[in-house]
Enzyme design. Structure first.
Site, mmCIF file in Angstrom:
data_model
loop_
_atom_site.group_PDB
_atom_site.id
_atom_site.type_symbol
_atom_site.label_atom_id
_atom_site.label_comp_id
_atom_site.label_asym_id
_atom_site.label_seq_id
_atom_site.Cartn_x
_atom_site.Cartn_y
_atom_site.Cartn_z
ATOM 1 N N HIS A 200 -41.948 54.716 -78.230
ATOM 2 C CA HIS A 200 -42.903 54.607 -79.354
ATOM 3 C C HIS A 200 -43.141 55.981 -79.981
ATOM 4 O O HIS A 200 -44.217 56.238 -80.516
ATOM 5 C CB HIS A 200 -44.252 54.012 -78.927
ATOM 6 C CG HIS A 200 -44.130 52.764 -78.108
ATOM 7 N ND1 HIS A 200 -44.177 51.506 -78.661
ATOM 8 C CD2 HIS A 200 -43.935 52.577 -76.770
ATOM 9 C CE1 HIS A 200 -44.039 50.591 -77.709
ATOM 10 N NE2 HIS A 200 -43.879 51.221 -76.546
ATOM 11 N N SER B 58 -32.637 75.055 -100.813
ATOM 12 C CA SER B 58 -33.359 74.438 -101.930
ATOM 13 C C SER B 58 -33.193 75.311 -103.159
ATOM 14 O O SER B 58 -33.142 76.539 -103.063
ATOM 15 C CB SER B 58 -34.841 74.320 -101.565
ATOM 16 O OG SER B 58 -35.630 74.288 -102.746
ATOM 17 N N GLU C 253 -29.322 63.686 -93.243
ATOM 18 C CA GLU C 253 -29.971 62.806 -94.224
ATOM 19 C C GLU C 253 -28.952 61.960 -94.979
ATOM 20 O O GLU C 253 -29.178 60.778 -95.249
ATOM 21 C CB GLU C 253 -30.792 63.647 -95.207
ATOM 22 C CG GLU C 253 -32.019 64.238 -94.535
ATOM 23 C CD GLU C 253 -32.716 65.283 -95.398
ATOM 24 O OE1 GLU C 253 -33.897 65.491 -95.199
ATOM 25 O OE2 GLU C 253 -32.051 65.889 -96.273
ATOM 26 N N LYS D 107 -12.105 43.777 -101.060
ATOM 27 C CA LYS D 107 -11.515 45.101 -100.884
ATOM 28 C C LYS D 107 -12.467 46.270 -101.126
ATOM 29 O O LYS D 107 -12.533 47.205 -100.326
ATOM 30 C CB LYS D 107 -10.278 45.228 -101.778
ATOM 31 C CG LYS D 107 -9.085 44.483 -101.178
ATOM 32 C CD LYS D 107 -7.890 44.448 -102.089
ATOM 33 C CE LYS D 107 -7.962 43.360 -103.130
ATOM 34 N NZ LYS D 107 -8.150 41.995 -102.597
HETATM 35 N N1 ARG Z 1 -5.727 40.611 -106.936
HETATM 36 C C1 ARG Z 1 -5.844 39.429 -106.134
HETATM 37 C C2 ARG Z 1 -6.750 39.714 -104.930
HETATM 38 O O1 ARG Z 1 -6.989 40.841 -104.681
HETATM 39 C C3 ARG Z 1 -4.495 39.046 -105.656
HETATM 40 C C4 ARG Z 1 -4.277 37.573 -105.525
HETATM 41 C C5 ARG Z 1 -4.334 36.939 -106.841
HETATM 42 N N2 ARG Z 1 -3.955 35.587 -106.729
HETATM 43 C C6 ARG Z 1 -4.142 34.751 -107.704
HETATM 44 N N3 ARG Z 1 -3.744 33.546 -107.524
HETATM 45 N N4 ARG Z 1 -4.760 35.101 -108.804
HETATM 46 O O2 ARG Z 1 -7.213 38.814 -104.260
#
Ligand code: ARG
Length: 491
Positions: A163, A284, A297, A332
Protein backbone atom coordinates in the site's frame (compact mmCIF):
# COMPACT_ATOMS: atom_id res chain seq x y z
CA UNK A 1 16.64 1.18 -63.92
CA UNK A 2 13.43 2.64 -65.18
CA UNK A 3 10.67 2.09 -62.70
CA UNK A 4 7.41 0.93 -64.15
CA UNK A 5 4.84 3.34 -62.84
CA UNK A 6 2.01 2.15 -65.02
CA UNK A 7 -1.16 1.51 -63.04
CA UNK A 8 -1.82 -2.10 -62.13
CA UNK A 9 -4.78 -3.56 -60.29
CA UNK A 10 -5.22 -7.09 -59.03
CA UNK A 11 -8.92 -7.00 -59.72
CA UNK A 12 -11.35 -5.14 -62.00
CA UNK A 13 -12.46 -7.58 -64.73
CA UNK A 14 -16.09 -7.38 -63.72
CA UNK A 15 -16.08 -3.64 -63.06
CA UNK A 16 -17.13 -1.02 -65.60
CA UNK A 17 -15.31 1.81 -63.84
CA UNK A 18 -12.16 2.09 -61.79
CA UNK A 19 -12.29 2.90 -58.09
CA UNK A 20 -13.31 6.40 -57.06
CA UNK A 21 -10.45 8.48 -55.66
CA UNK A 22 -12.15 8.45 -52.25
CA UNK A 23 -12.29 4.66 -52.19
CA UNK A 24 -8.70 4.39 -53.41
CA UNK A 25 -7.52 6.62 -50.58
CA UNK A 26 -9.47 4.65 -47.99
CA UNK A 27 -8.47 1.27 -49.35
CA UNK A 28 -4.76 1.91 -49.67
CA UNK A 29 -2.45 0.24 -47.18
CA UNK A 30 1.03 0.52 -48.73
CA UNK A 31 1.89 3.34 -46.32
CA UNK A 32 2.06 0.72 -43.57
CA UNK A 33 2.18 -2.73 -45.20
CA UNK A 34 5.21 -2.07 -47.43
CA UNK A 35 7.35 -3.33 -44.58
CA UNK A 36 6.05 -6.81 -45.44
CA UNK A 37 7.70 -6.63 -48.89
CA UNK A 38 10.66 -8.89 -48.03
CA UNK A 39 8.39 -11.54 -46.55
CA UNK A 40 6.07 -11.25 -49.56
CA UNK A 41 8.96 -11.88 -51.96
CA UNK A 42 10.12 -14.86 -49.87
CA UNK A 43 6.55 -16.19 -50.05
CA UNK A 44 6.49 -15.64 -53.81
CA UNK A 45 9.70 -17.60 -54.23
CA UNK A 46 8.30 -20.55 -52.29
CA UNK A 47 5.01 -20.30 -54.17
CA UNK A 48 6.80 -20.25 -57.54
CA UNK A 49 8.54 -23.50 -56.63
CA UNK A 50 5.20 -25.02 -55.62
CA UNK A 51 3.81 -23.99 -59.02
CA UNK A 52 6.87 -25.58 -60.64
CA UNK A 53 6.37 -28.84 -58.76
CA UNK A 54 2.71 -28.86 -59.79
CA UNK A 55 3.76 -28.50 -63.43
CA UNK A 56 2.24 -25.04 -63.71
CA UNK A 57 5.62 -23.42 -64.43
CA UNK A 58 8.15 -25.15 -66.69
CA UNK A 59 11.68 -25.53 -65.28
CA UNK A 60 12.75 -22.69 -67.55
CA UNK A 61 9.89 -20.46 -66.43
CA UNK A 62 10.65 -21.24 -62.83
CA UNK A 63 14.26 -20.29 -63.30
CA UNK A 64 13.32 -17.00 -64.94
CA UNK A 65 10.71 -16.37 -62.26
CA UNK A 66 13.27 -16.87 -59.49
CA UNK A 67 15.74 -14.58 -61.24
CA UNK A 68 13.02 -11.95 -61.61
CA UNK A 69 12.16 -12.24 -57.90
CA UNK A 70 15.84 -11.84 -57.02
CA UNK A 71 15.98 -8.73 -59.15
CA UNK A 72 12.78 -7.44 -57.55
CA UNK A 73 14.33 -7.98 -54.12
CA UNK A 74 17.42 -6.05 -55.17
CA UNK A 75 15.27 -3.16 -56.42
CA UNK A 76 13.27 -3.14 -53.20
CA UNK A 77 16.48 -3.19 -51.14
CA UNK A 78 18.05 -0.32 -53.06
CA UNK A 79 14.86 1.69 -53.09
CA UNK A 80 14.80 1.63 -56.91
CA UNK A 81 11.40 0.03 -56.65
CA UNK A 82 8.78 1.39 -54.25
CA UNK A 83 5.00 1.62 -54.12
CA UNK A 84 3.34 4.37 -56.14
CA UNK A 85 0.21 6.33 -55.35
CA UNK A 86 -2.02 3.90 -57.25
CA UNK A 87 -0.86 0.71 -55.56
CA UNK A 88 -3.60 -0.63 -53.32
CA UNK A 89 -1.32 -2.66 -51.08
CA UNK A 90 2.14 -4.21 -50.90
CA UNK A 91 0.99 -7.25 -52.90
CA UNK A 92 -0.30 -5.05 -55.71
CA UNK A 93 2.91 -3.03 -55.78
CA UNK A 94 5.10 -6.13 -55.88
CA UNK A 95 3.12 -7.71 -58.70
CA UNK A 96 3.59 -4.50 -60.67
CA UNK A 97 7.30 -4.66 -59.91
CA UNK A 98 7.54 -8.31 -60.94
CA UNK A 99 5.71 -7.72 -64.23
CA UNK A 100 8.04 -4.84 -65.00
CA UNK A 101 10.95 -7.28 -64.73
CA UNK A 102 9.52 -10.59 -65.97
CA UNK A 103 6.94 -9.27 -68.41
CA UNK A 104 3.18 -9.73 -68.41
CA UNK A 105 3.27 -13.29 -69.65
CA UNK A 106 5.53 -14.83 -67.02
CA UNK A 107 4.91 -12.29 -64.25
CA UNK A 108 1.18 -12.84 -64.63
CA UNK A 109 1.52 -16.55 -63.80
CA UNK A 110 2.63 -16.20 -60.19
CA UNK A 111 -0.75 -15.33 -58.78
CA UNK A 112 -2.27 -18.70 -59.66
CA UNK A 113 -3.47 -20.68 -56.67
CA UNK A 114 -2.95 -18.00 -54.09
CA UNK A 115 -4.95 -15.10 -52.79
CA UNK A 116 -3.96 -11.99 -50.95
CA UNK A 117 -6.02 -13.47 -48.14
CA UNK A 118 -3.71 -16.42 -47.49
CA UNK A 119 -0.68 -14.34 -48.41
CA UNK A 120 -1.32 -11.54 -45.94
CA UNK A 121 -2.25 -13.99 -43.17
CA UNK A 122 1.08 -15.71 -43.74
CA UNK A 123 3.16 -12.54 -44.02
CA UNK A 124 2.03 -11.08 -40.71
CA UNK A 125 3.01 -14.37 -39.04
CA UNK A 126 6.46 -14.31 -40.62
CA UNK A 127 7.01 -10.68 -39.70
CA UNK A 128 5.88 -11.12 -36.09
CA UNK A 129 7.94 -14.26 -35.59
CA UNK A 130 11.08 -12.40 -36.66
CA UNK A 131 10.40 -9.39 -34.45
CA UNK A 132 9.40 -11.55 -31.48
CA UNK A 133 13.02 -12.73 -31.39
CA UNK A 134 14.36 -9.19 -31.46
CA UNK A 135 12.06 -8.16 -28.62
CA UNK A 136 12.93 -11.31 -26.66
CA UNK A 137 16.64 -10.44 -26.98
CA UNK A 138 15.98 -6.90 -25.78
CA UNK A 139 13.94 -8.13 -22.83
CA UNK A 140 16.71 -10.52 -21.84
CA UNK A 141 19.19 -7.64 -21.97
CA UNK A 142 16.95 -5.64 -19.64
CA UNK A 143 16.57 -8.60 -17.28
CA UNK A 144 20.36 -9.01 -17.27
CA UNK A 145 20.86 -5.32 -16.43
CA UNK A 146 18.49 -5.71 -13.47
CA UNK A 147 20.36 -8.79 -12.34
CA UNK A 148 23.66 -6.90 -12.50
CA UNK A 149 22.14 -4.16 -10.34
CA UNK A 150 20.90 -6.83 -7.92
CA UNK A 151 24.39 -8.28 -7.65
CA UNK A 152 25.85 -4.82 -7.10
CA UNK A 153 23.25 -4.21 -4.37
CA UNK A 154 24.73 -7.03 -2.28
CA UNK A 155 23.15 -7.11 1.17
CA UNK A 156 21.79 -3.57 1.10
CA UNK A 157 18.42 -3.44 2.84
CA UNK A 158 15.61 -1.06 1.91
CA UNK A 159 12.07 -0.38 3.09
CA UNK A 160 9.71 -2.91 1.56
CA UNK A 161 6.27 -1.40 1.09
CA UNK A 162 2.70 -2.60 0.75
CA UNK A 163 0.00 0.00 0.00
CA UNK A 164 3.08 2.25 -0.46
CA UNK A 165 3.47 2.20 3.36
CA UNK A 166 6.55 0.89 5.12
CA UNK A 167 5.89 -2.82 5.61
CA UNK A 168 8.99 -4.97 6.17
CA UNK A 169 12.65 -4.52 5.28
CA UNK A 170 13.75 -6.33 2.12
CA UNK A 171 17.00 -6.58 0.24
CA UNK A 172 17.29 -4.05 -2.59
CA UNK A 173 18.33 -7.04 -4.70
CA UNK A 174 15.06 -8.80 -3.83
CA UNK A 175 13.01 -5.78 -4.87
CA UNK A 176 14.91 -5.48 -8.17
CA UNK A 177 14.62 -9.20 -8.87
CA UNK A 178 10.84 -8.87 -8.42
CA UNK A 179 10.91 -7.03 -11.74
CA UNK A 180 13.07 -9.62 -13.47
CA UNK A 181 10.63 -12.51 -13.20
CA UNK A 182 7.68 -10.85 -15.00
CA UNK A 183 10.03 -9.83 -17.83
CA UNK A 184 11.27 -13.40 -18.15
CA UNK A 185 7.67 -14.60 -18.20
CA UNK A 186 7.03 -12.18 -21.06
CA UNK A 187 9.82 -13.88 -23.00
CA UNK A 188 8.43 -17.30 -22.08
CA UNK A 189 5.06 -16.13 -23.38
CA UNK A 190 6.69 -15.33 -26.72
CA UNK A 191 8.39 -18.74 -26.82
CA UNK A 192 5.08 -20.41 -26.12
CA UNK A 193 3.15 -18.25 -28.59
CA UNK A 194 5.71 -19.08 -31.26
CA UNK A 195 4.73 -22.76 -31.07
CA UNK A 196 1.16 -21.86 -31.97
CA UNK A 197 1.96 -19.35 -34.68
CA UNK A 198 4.41 -21.79 -36.27
CA UNK A 199 1.93 -22.79 -39.02
CA UNK A 200 1.68 -21.40 -42.55
CA UNK A 201 -1.67 -20.44 -44.06
CA UNK A 202 -0.13 -20.37 -47.59
CA UNK A 203 -2.25 -22.57 -49.87
CA UNK A 204 -5.49 -21.66 -48.12
CA UNK A 205 -6.34 -19.46 -51.10
CA UNK A 206 -9.15 -17.00 -50.54
CA UNK A 207 -10.81 -19.29 -47.98
CA UNK A 208 -11.36 -22.80 -49.32
CA UNK A 209 -7.93 -24.03 -50.44
CA UNK A 210 -6.69 -24.31 -54.03
CA UNK A 211 -7.61 -26.53 -56.98
CA UNK A 212 -4.16 -26.57 -58.55
CA UNK A 213 -2.57 -29.37 -56.56
CA UNK A 214 -0.19 -27.01 -54.76
CA UNK A 215 1.41 -28.68 -51.77
CA UNK A 216 1.44 -26.24 -48.83
CA UNK A 217 3.84 -28.25 -46.63
CA UNK A 218 6.93 -27.51 -48.71
CA UNK A 219 5.97 -23.84 -48.92
CA UNK A 220 5.57 -23.76 -45.14
CA UNK A 221 9.00 -25.31 -44.59
CA UNK A 222 10.64 -22.88 -46.99
CA UNK A 223 9.14 -20.00 -45.04
CA UNK A 224 10.41 -21.30 -41.72
CA UNK A 225 7.18 -22.90 -40.51
CA UNK A 226 7.00 -26.41 -39.11
CA UNK A 227 3.31 -26.79 -39.84
CA UNK A 228 0.50 -25.81 -42.17
CA UNK A 229 -2.75 -24.43 -40.77
CA UNK A 230 -5.32 -27.21 -40.47
CA UNK A 231 -8.26 -25.28 -41.84
CA UNK A 232 -8.09 -22.86 -44.76
CA UNK A 233 -10.91 -20.70 -43.40
CA UNK A 234 -9.24 -20.46 -40.01
CA UNK A 235 -5.88 -19.90 -41.70
CA UNK A 236 -7.08 -16.84 -43.59
CA UNK A 237 -9.62 -15.44 -41.12
CA UNK A 238 -8.19 -15.91 -37.63
CA UNK A 239 -6.05 -13.26 -36.02
CA UNK A 240 -6.10 -14.61 -32.48
CA UNK A 241 -2.37 -15.24 -32.75
CA UNK A 242 -1.78 -11.64 -33.76
CA UNK A 243 -3.90 -10.59 -30.78
CA UNK A 244 -1.95 -12.97 -28.53
CA UNK A 245 1.27 -11.30 -29.61
CA UNK A 246 -0.41 -7.94 -28.95
CA UNK A 247 -1.25 -9.11 -25.44
CA UNK A 248 2.35 -10.06 -24.73
CA UNK A 249 3.50 -6.68 -26.05
CA UNK A 250 0.92 -4.88 -23.89
CA UNK A 251 1.85 -6.96 -20.84
CA UNK A 252 5.50 -6.16 -21.43
CA UNK A 253 4.55 -2.48 -21.49
CA UNK A 254 2.69 -2.86 -18.21
CA UNK A 255 5.60 -4.69 -16.58
CA UNK A 256 8.03 -1.97 -17.62
CA UNK A 257 5.59 0.70 -16.54
CA UNK A 258 5.48 -0.75 -13.01
CA UNK A 259 9.24 -0.57 -12.78
CA UNK A 260 9.15 2.94 -14.23
CA UNK A 261 6.77 4.13 -11.56
CA UNK A 262 9.10 2.77 -8.90
CA UNK A 263 12.16 4.42 -10.43
CA UNK A 264 10.32 7.74 -10.76
CA UNK A 265 9.38 7.69 -7.08
CA UNK A 266 12.82 6.53 -5.91
CA UNK A 267 14.34 9.34 -7.97
CA UNK A 268 12.39 12.12 -6.17
CA UNK A 269 14.12 14.41 -3.69
CA UNK A 270 12.01 13.00 -0.85
CA UNK A 271 13.02 9.40 -1.52
CA UNK A 272 16.45 10.02 -3.03
CA UNK A 273 17.06 6.26 -3.28
CA UNK A 274 18.44 6.36 -6.80
CA UNK A 275 20.24 8.74 -9.14
CA UNK A 276 19.90 8.45 -12.90
CA UNK A 277 22.89 8.84 -15.15
CA UNK A 278 23.07 12.13 -17.07
CA UNK A 279 23.12 10.27 -20.37
CA UNK A 280 19.74 8.77 -19.52
CA UNK A 281 18.04 11.86 -18.05
CA UNK A 282 16.69 15.06 -19.56
CA UNK A 283 16.66 18.69 -18.49
CA UNK A 284 14.03 21.41 -18.40
CA UNK A 285 13.93 24.28 -20.87
CA UNK A 286 13.06 26.77 -18.12
CA UNK A 287 14.30 25.33 -14.82
CA UNK A 288 18.08 24.98 -14.95
CA UNK A 289 18.27 22.72 -11.89
CA UNK A 290 15.96 20.02 -13.30
CA UNK A 291 17.03 16.50 -14.16
CA UNK A 292 14.04 14.47 -15.23
CA UNK A 293 13.42 10.70 -15.51
CA UNK A 294 11.93 10.98 -19.00
CA UNK A 295 12.80 7.45 -20.09
CA UNK A 296 10.80 5.99 -17.24
CA UNK A 297 7.95 8.41 -17.93
CA UNK A 298 7.92 7.61 -21.64
CA UNK A 299 7.87 3.91 -20.78
CA UNK A 300 4.93 4.50 -18.43
CA UNK A 301 3.17 6.59 -21.06
CA UNK A 302 3.81 4.21 -23.92
CA UNK A 303 2.38 1.31 -21.96
CA UNK A 304 -1.01 3.02 -22.40
CA UNK A 305 -0.52 3.03 -26.12
CA UNK A 306 0.57 -0.64 -26.16
CA UNK A 307 -2.63 -1.53 -24.30
CA UNK A 308 -4.62 0.59 -26.76
CA UNK A 309 -3.18 -1.33 -29.69
CA UNK A 310 -4.33 -4.59 -28.11
CA UNK A 311 -7.82 -3.41 -27.24
CA UNK A 312 -8.28 -1.81 -30.67
CA UNK A 313 -7.35 -5.08 -32.35
CA UNK A 314 -9.64 -7.15 -30.14
CA UNK A 315 -12.50 -4.78 -30.88
CA UNK A 316 -11.83 -5.13 -34.62
CA UNK A 317 -11.93 -8.93 -34.42
CA UNK A 318 -15.08 -9.15 -32.36
CA UNK A 319 -18.13 -10.03 -34.43
CA UNK A 320 -16.36 -10.66 -37.74
CA UNK A 321 -17.85 -13.34 -39.98
CA UNK A 322 -15.54 -16.33 -40.15
CA UNK A 323 -13.70 -15.98 -43.42
CA UNK A 324 -11.67 -13.07 -44.74
CA UNK A 325 -13.22 -9.61 -44.39
CA UNK A 326 -11.42 -6.39 -45.12
CA UNK A 327 -11.61 -5.43 -41.46
CA UNK A 328 -8.66 -7.78 -41.03
CA UNK A 329 -6.41 -5.27 -42.76
CA UNK A 330 -6.60 -3.36 -39.47
CA UNK A 331 -4.55 -6.03 -37.68
CA UNK A 332 -1.24 -4.75 -38.92
CA UNK A 333 -0.90 -1.18 -37.71
CA UNK A 334 -1.64 -2.25 -34.14
CA UNK A 335 1.22 -4.72 -33.92
CA UNK A 336 3.56 -2.66 -36.09
CA UNK A 337 3.09 0.18 -33.64
CA UNK A 338 3.73 -2.12 -30.69
CA UNK A 339 6.89 -3.55 -32.21
CA UNK A 340 8.19 -0.11 -33.20
CA UNK A 341 7.42 1.18 -29.72
CA UNK A 342 9.10 -1.67 -27.86
CA UNK A 343 12.14 -1.89 -30.12
CA UNK A 344 12.92 1.80 -29.51
CA UNK A 345 11.91 1.83 -25.86
CA UNK A 346 13.65 -1.26 -24.54
CA UNK A 347 17.28 -0.33 -25.36
CA UNK A 348 16.87 3.15 -23.82
CA UNK A 349 15.18 1.68 -20.77
CA UNK A 350 17.92 -0.90 -20.35
CA UNK A 351 20.56 1.84 -20.55
CA UNK A 352 18.81 3.77 -17.80
CA UNK A 353 18.56 0.68 -15.58
CA UNK A 354 22.17 -0.36 -16.18
CA UNK A 355 23.55 3.06 -15.21
CA UNK A 356 21.35 4.09 -12.28
CA UNK A 357 23.10 4.45 -8.92
CA UNK A 358 21.52 3.61 -5.62
CA UNK A 359 22.26 5.47 -2.40
CA UNK A 360 22.94 2.45 -0.23
CA UNK A 361 23.36 4.40 3.02
CA UNK A 362 20.02 6.08 2.58
CA UNK A 363 18.23 2.83 1.76
CA UNK A 364 19.77 1.16 4.81
CA UNK A 365 18.83 4.10 7.06
CA UNK A 366 15.22 4.11 5.90
CA UNK A 367 14.76 0.33 5.95
CA UNK A 368 13.83 -0.14 9.62
CA UNK A 369 11.82 3.09 10.05
CA UNK A 370 8.05 3.32 10.05
CA UNK A 371 7.86 0.38 12.53
CA UNK A 372 8.90 -1.99 9.74
CA UNK A 373 10.11 -4.50 12.34
CA UNK A 374 6.71 -4.90 14.04
CA UNK A 375 6.11 -8.24 12.30
CA UNK A 376 9.50 -9.42 13.58
CA UNK A 377 8.38 -8.66 17.15
CA UNK A 378 5.14 -10.57 16.63
CA UNK A 379 6.98 -13.57 15.14
CA UNK A 380 9.57 -13.49 17.97
CA UNK A 381 6.68 -13.67 20.44
CA UNK A 382 5.22 -16.64 18.52
CA UNK A 383 8.58 -18.41 18.75
CA UNK A 384 8.35 -17.84 22.51
CA UNK A 385 4.97 -19.55 22.73
CA UNK A 386 2.58 -16.60 22.39
CA UNK A 387 -0.39 -17.32 20.09
CA UNK A 388 -0.15 -15.11 16.99
CA UNK A 389 -3.45 -13.38 17.71
CA UNK A 390 -2.02 -12.03 20.96
CA UNK A 391 1.45 -11.55 19.54
CA UNK A 392 -0.04 -9.28 16.84
CA UNK A 393 -1.75 -7.20 19.52
CA UNK A 394 1.34 -6.98 21.74
CA UNK A 395 3.49 -5.87 18.83
CA UNK A 396 0.79 -3.35 17.92
CA UNK A 397 0.89 -2.05 21.48
CA UNK A 398 4.66 -1.50 21.15
CA UNK A 399 4.04 0.48 17.92
CA UNK A 400 1.35 2.55 19.63
CA UNK A 401 3.65 3.33 22.54
CA UNK A 402 6.58 4.32 20.33
CA UNK A 403 4.42 6.29 17.91
CA UNK A 404 2.87 8.24 20.81
CA UNK A 405 6.32 9.32 21.91
CA UNK A 406 7.57 10.06 18.43
CA UNK A 407 10.05 7.17 18.75
CA UNK A 408 11.00 4.05 16.80
CA UNK A 409 10.59 0.52 18.20
CA UNK A 410 14.23 0.19 19.21
CA UNK A 411 13.91 3.34 21.38
CA UNK A 412 11.55 1.49 23.77
CA UNK A 413 13.17 0.64 27.12
CA UNK A 414 13.49 -2.78 28.76
CA UNK A 415 10.76 -1.69 31.18
CA UNK A 416 8.46 -0.84 28.25
CA UNK A 417 8.82 -4.36 26.78
CA UNK A 418 8.45 -6.00 30.22
CA UNK A 419 5.27 -4.04 30.80
CA UNK A 420 3.69 -4.68 27.39
CA UNK A 421 4.47 -8.44 27.41
CA UNK A 422 3.75 -8.97 31.14
CA UNK A 423 0.71 -11.22 30.74
CA UNK A 424 2.62 -13.60 28.44
CA UNK A 425 6.36 -13.51 29.11
CA UNK A 426 8.59 -13.45 32.19
CA UNK A 427 10.39 -10.14 32.83
CA UNK A 428 13.85 -11.56 32.14
CA UNK A 429 12.82 -12.78 28.66
CA UNK A 430 10.90 -9.73 27.42
CA UNK A 431 13.86 -7.36 26.72
CA UNK A 432 15.52 -10.05 24.58
CA UNK A 433 13.12 -9.03 21.81
CA UNK A 434 15.82 -6.50 20.87
CA UNK A 435 17.64 -9.34 19.08
CA UNK A 436 15.17 -9.10 16.21
CA UNK A 437 15.11 -5.32 16.08
CA UNK A 438 17.71 -5.12 13.33
CA UNK A 439 17.08 -5.10 9.60
CA UNK A 440 19.93 -7.51 9.07
CA UNK A 441 18.35 -10.03 11.44
CA UNK A 442 14.94 -9.40 9.94
CA UNK A 443 15.91 -10.17 6.33
CA UNK A 444 18.22 -13.06 7.22
CA UNK A 445 15.39 -14.76 9.10
CA UNK A 446 13.14 -14.72 6.02
CA UNK A 447 14.90 -17.74 4.61
CA UNK A 448 12.09 -19.82 3.13
CA UNK A 449 12.28 -20.42 -0.59
CA UNK A 450 11.55 -17.18 -2.45
CA UNK A 451 12.19 -15.10 0.69
CA UNK A 452 14.36 -12.03 1.04
CA UNK A 453 17.28 -13.58 2.98
CA UNK A 454 20.65 -13.03 1.26
CA UNK A 455 21.08 -16.78 0.67
CA UNK A 456 17.66 -17.10 -0.99
CA UNK A 457 18.26 -14.01 -3.11
CA UNK A 458 21.59 -15.44 -4.30
CA UNK A 459 19.69 -18.59 -5.20
CA UNK A 460 17.04 -16.76 -7.24
CA UNK A 461 19.68 -14.73 -9.06
CA UNK A 462 21.32 -17.99 -10.11
CA UNK A 463 17.97 -19.42 -11.29
CA UNK A 464 17.18 -16.29 -13.27
CA UNK A 465 20.57 -16.37 -14.94
CA UNK A 466 20.20 -19.95 -16.02
CA UNK A 467 16.67 -19.28 -17.32
CA UNK A 468 18.06 -16.36 -19.33
CA UNK A 469 20.64 -18.68 -20.89
CA UNK A 470 17.89 -21.07 -21.95
CA UNK A 471 15.71 -18.30 -23.32
CA UNK A 472 18.59 -16.84 -25.31
CA UNK A 473 18.29 -19.81 -27.66
CA UNK A 474 14.91 -18.44 -28.73
CA UNK A 475 16.14 -14.88 -29.14
CA UNK A 476 19.04 -16.08 -31.28
CA UNK A 477 17.01 -18.47 -33.39
CA UNK A 478 15.89 -17.55 -36.86
CA UNK A 479 12.29 -17.92 -37.94
CA UNK A 480 13.08 -18.00 -41.64
CA UNK A 481 14.10 -21.35 -43.00
CA UNK A 482 15.41 -22.95 -39.81
CA UNK A 483 12.44 -23.02 -37.53
CA UNK A 484 13.23 -22.71 -33.84
CA UNK A 485 12.57 -25.86 -31.87
CA UNK A 486 11.99 -25.07 -28.27
CA UNK A 487 14.06 -27.25 -25.96
CA UNK A 488 12.21 -29.63 -23.64
CA UNK A 489 12.97 -27.33 -20.73
CA UNK A 490 10.77 -24.60 -22.20
CA UNK A 491 7.74 -26.72 -23.01
N1 ARG B 1 -4.43 -5.52 -47.84
C1 ARG B 1 -5.24 -6.63 -47.43
C2 ARG B 1 -5.02 -6.90 -45.94
O1 ARG B 1 -4.08 -6.40 -45.42
C3 ARG B 1 -4.84 -7.82 -48.21
C4 ARG B 1 -5.96 -8.76 -48.53
C5 ARG B 1 -6.93 -8.12 -49.41
N2 ARG B 1 -7.88 -9.06 -49.84
C6 ARG B 1 -8.97 -8.69 -50.44
N3 ARG B 1 -9.77 -9.62 -50.82
N4 ARG B 1 -9.27 -7.43 -50.61
O2 ARG B 1 -5.77 -7.61 -45.30
Amino acid sequence: MAENTEHLALWGGRFTSGPSPELARLSKSTQFDWRLADDDIAGSRAHARALGRAGLLTPDELQRMEAALDELQRRVDSGAFAPIEDDEDEATALERGLIAIAGNELGGKLRAGRSRNDQIACLIRMWLRRHSRIIAGQLLALASALIEQSEKAGRTVMPGRTHMQHAQPVLLAHQLMAHVWPLLRDVQRLVDWDKRIDASPYGSGALAGNTLGLEPVAVAHELGFTNVTNNSIDGTASRDLVAEFAFVAAMTGVDISRLSEEIIIWNTQEFAFVKLDDAYSTGSSIMPQKKNPDIAELARGKSGRLIGDLTGLLATLKGLPTAYARDLQEDKEAVFDQVDTLEVLLPAFTGMVATMQFDHDRLEAEAPTGFALATDIAEWLVKNGVPFRHAHELSGACVKLAEGRGQELWDLTDEDFIDVFKDFLPADLAPQVREVLSTEGSVTARNGRGGTSPARVREQIASAKSLIETLRAFAKSTSDGSAYKSPESLR
